[in-house]
Design a protein around this motif. Sequence first.
Motif, PDB file in Angstrom:
ATOM      1  N   GLN A 195       0.843  -1.188   0.000  1.00 29.67           N
ATOM      2  CA  GLN A 195       0.000   0.000   0.000  1.00 29.67           C
ATOM      3  C   GLN A 195       0.874   1.232   0.000  1.00 29.67           C
ATOM      4  O   GLN A 195       2.086   1.163   0.219  1.00 29.67           O
ATOM      5  CB  GLN A 195      -0.920   0.012   1.233  1.00 29.67           C
ATOM      6  CG  GLN A 195      -2.304  -0.553   0.987  1.00 29.67           C
ATOM      7  CD  GLN A 195      -3.210   0.419   0.234  1.00 29.67           C
ATOM      8  OE1 GLN A 195      -2.832   1.554  -0.085  1.00 29.67           O
ATOM      9  NE2 GLN A 195      -4.421  -0.017  -0.070  1.00 29.67           N
ATOM     10  N   GLU A 235      -3.482   9.522   4.847  1.00 31.18           N
ATOM     11  CA  GLU A 235      -4.050   8.180   4.896  1.00 31.18           C
ATOM     12  C   GLU A 235      -3.453   7.360   3.770  1.00 31.18           C
ATOM     13  O   GLU A 235      -2.684   7.862   2.949  1.00 31.18           O
ATOM     14  CB  GLU A 235      -5.572   8.192   4.818  1.00 31.18           C
ATOM     15  CG  GLU A 235      -6.163   8.722   3.535  1.00 31.18           C
ATOM     16  CD  GLU A 235      -7.690   8.580   3.491  1.00 31.18           C
ATOM     17  OE1 GLU A 235      -8.151   7.524   3.011  1.00 31.18           O
ATOM     18  OE2 GLU A 235      -8.403   9.497   3.924  1.00 31.18           O
ATOM     19  N   MET A 285      -7.279   3.297   3.005  1.00 29.52           N
ATOM     20  CA  MET A 285      -7.456   2.941   4.412  1.00 29.52           C
ATOM     21  C   MET A 285      -6.966   4.067   5.300  1.00 29.52           C
ATOM     22  O   MET A 285      -6.103   4.857   4.902  1.00 29.52           O
ATOM     23  CB  MET A 285      -6.679   1.655   4.745  1.00 29.52           C
ATOM     24  CG  MET A 285      -7.053   0.446   3.895  1.00 29.52           C
ATOM     25  SD  MET A 285      -5.997  -0.996   4.239  1.00 29.52           S
ATOM     26  CE  MET A 285      -6.754  -1.577   5.756  1.00 29.52           C
ATOM     27  N   ASN A 286      -7.506   4.139   6.514  1.00 24.59           N
ATOM     28  CA  ASN A 286      -7.038   5.091   7.523  1.00 24.59           C
ATOM     29  C   ASN A 286      -5.843   4.509   8.274  1.00 24.59           C
ATOM     30  O   ASN A 286      -5.645   3.303   8.301  1.00 24.59           O
ATOM     31  CB  ASN A 286      -8.153   5.409   8.522  1.00 24.59           C
ATOM     32  CG  ASN A 286      -9.338   6.121   7.887  1.00 24.59           C
ATOM     33  OD1 ASN A 286     -10.445   5.606   7.885  1.00 24.59           O
ATOM     34  ND2 ASN A 286      -9.119   7.309   7.354  1.00 24.59           N
ATOM     35  N   GLY A 303     -13.468   7.279   8.243  1.00 29.48           N
ATOM     36  CA  GLY A 303     -13.626   5.833   8.172  1.00 29.48           C
ATOM     37  C   GLY A 303     -14.573   5.297   9.233  1.00 29.48           C
ATOM     38  O   GLY A 303     -14.374   5.536  10.428  1.00 29.48           O
ATOM     39  N   THR A 349     -15.073   2.025   9.823  1.00 26.29           N
ATOM     40  CA  THR A 349     -14.330   0.968  10.509  1.00 26.29           C
ATOM     41  C   THR A 349     -13.383   1.569  11.530  1.00 26.29           C
ATOM     42  O   THR A 349     -13.291   1.108  12.673  1.00 26.29           O
ATOM     43  CB  THR A 349     -13.554   0.110   9.490  1.00 26.29           C
ATOM     44  OG1 THR A 349     -14.477  -0.488   8.573  1.00 26.29           O
ATOM     45  CG2 THR A 349     -12.755  -0.978  10.188  1.00 26.29           C
ATOM     46  N   ARG A 350     -12.675   2.614  11.144  1.00 22.52           N
ATOM     47  CA  ARG A 350     -11.754   3.273  12.072  1.00 22.52           C
ATOM     48  C   ARG A 350     -12.495   3.802  13.301  1.00 22.52           C
ATOM     49  O   ARG A 350     -12.080   3.570  14.441  1.00 22.52           O
ATOM     50  CB  ARG A 350     -11.019   4.434  11.387  1.00 22.52           C
ATOM     51  CG  ARG A 350     -10.044   5.152  12.311  1.00 22.52           C
ATOM     52  CD  ARG A 350      -9.503   6.432  11.726  1.00 22.52           C
ATOM     53  NE  ARG A 350     -10.541   7.441  11.523  1.00 22.52           N
ATOM     54  CZ  ARG A 350     -10.294   8.717  11.254  1.00 22.52           C
ATOM     55  NH1 ARG A 350      -9.049   9.145  11.131  1.00 22.52           N
ATOM     56  NH2 ARG A 350     -11.276   9.582  11.081  1.00 22.52           N
ATOM     57  N   ALA A 390      -3.458  -0.087   9.807  1.00 25.00           N
ATOM     58  CA  ALA A 390      -4.372   0.541   8.864  1.00 25.00           C
ATOM     59  C   ALA A 390      -5.721  -0.152   8.975  1.00 25.00           C
ATOM     60  O   ALA A 390      -5.794  -1.339   9.335  1.00 25.00           O
ATOM     61  CB  ALA A 390      -3.837   0.418   7.445  1.00 25.00           C
ATOM     62  N   CYS A 391      -6.802   0.565   8.687  1.00 27.94           N
ATOM     63  CA  CYS A 391      -8.122  -0.049   8.795  1.00 27.94           C
ATOM     64  C   CYS A 391      -9.059   0.496   7.727  1.00 27.94           C
ATOM     65  O   CYS A 391      -8.954   1.636   7.290  1.00 27.94           O
ATOM     66  CB  CYS A 391      -8.715   0.169  10.186  1.00 27.94           C
ATOM     67  SG  CYS A 391      -8.659   1.869  10.780  1.00 27.94           S
ATOM     68  N   GLY A 392      -9.982  -0.370   7.305  1.00 30.39           N
ATOM     69  CA  GLY A 392     -10.961  -0.013   6.292  1.00 30.39           C
ATOM     70  C   GLY A 392     -11.972  -1.138   6.152  1.00 30.39           C
ATOM     71  O   GLY A 392     -11.823  -2.216   6.742  1.00 30.39           O
TER      72      GLY A 392
END
Length: 359
Positions: free
Chosen positions: A226, A237, A241-242, A263, A265-266, A304-306
Amino acid sequence: MTTSSTLEFQVTRNLAAKTDAQRDEILANPGFGQHFTDHMLDVCWSETGGWHRPRVQPYGPISLDPAASVLHYGQEIFEGIKAYRHADGSVHTFRPLENARRLQRSARRMALPELPEEIFVQSLRELIAVDGAWVPSGEDQSLYFRPFMFAKEAFLGVRPAKKVAYYLIASPAGAYFSGGVKPVKIWLSEDYARAGKGGTGAAKTGGNYASSLVAQAEASDNGCDQVVFLRDGNVEELGGMNVVFVMKDGTIVTPESDSILQGITRDSILQLAEDRGHTVERRDISLEEWREGVRSGEIVEVFACGTAAVLSPIGLLKGAGFEDEQPLGELATSLRQELTDIQYGRAEDKHGWLVRLDA
């Protein structure tokens, strides 16, 4: 023009729908974004008629005039949200009102009409009513919804379109990580920017992702999974993803600005962390603070999250002339497990995040 908070959808069944055997074969190993359910949903909007002609129809090509403004000016937005099969067979989604509100925020920024929250959630239910069998039941599997909206009016003048379409398609999704969650390698982009002040960074619009692709290709060329972008020296970011940092004292820091996508999810992960007693800070964090924090031990985890991957530990930050190994801890994987347990109905939903779609 409808004044109701919901719509009456016309349903046309797909006479060429997959057989049970064909569908089961796909669901055994669906991948991500490779297969699609038998139906799709759309609602039209016009300046004079509002939201109208709601329908569920067989999945297939969309007919557009060559002068449709989306093809020339990129006036479009989208969302990403999942449906989960619980152990009792029921189908639930996760925080759909937050996705509906983010779609509205994106619409405002891109001069598109705002789809009412009730119709957004109804659209998920309407598609599940005909394609509910496509929700897989395997471990870490889900049905990924892709709601999207675009300007379809045929004209070449530069102004907001007066005719717009909202569509919803769905794709079964397998486990993002085969063999368990794995740390990802991140490439630092110094030549490209994702968004700027006053731009469209906080909107979920295709142009943001298109502009990240050349940097993502650069990441791949350098052996990374990424790319991370900077703005004025501060971490922004990833391409999709964050980013979240865990400090030595347990404080959790995540970048926040008007150019970062909010986000869901974040936000959910941060809420779970606060439930555990962690302090959460939403603030600028510079590249220098990141690198120095890892060197000094002040930063003990980065992830990272998404929606797609849920949460991915970051194991390496790589840039021109440097490679920084990232510390790996247990908080990221623990939070991921807690969140997915809620989504799949294995843990108590204390915040009322789940919404059942098949009832």
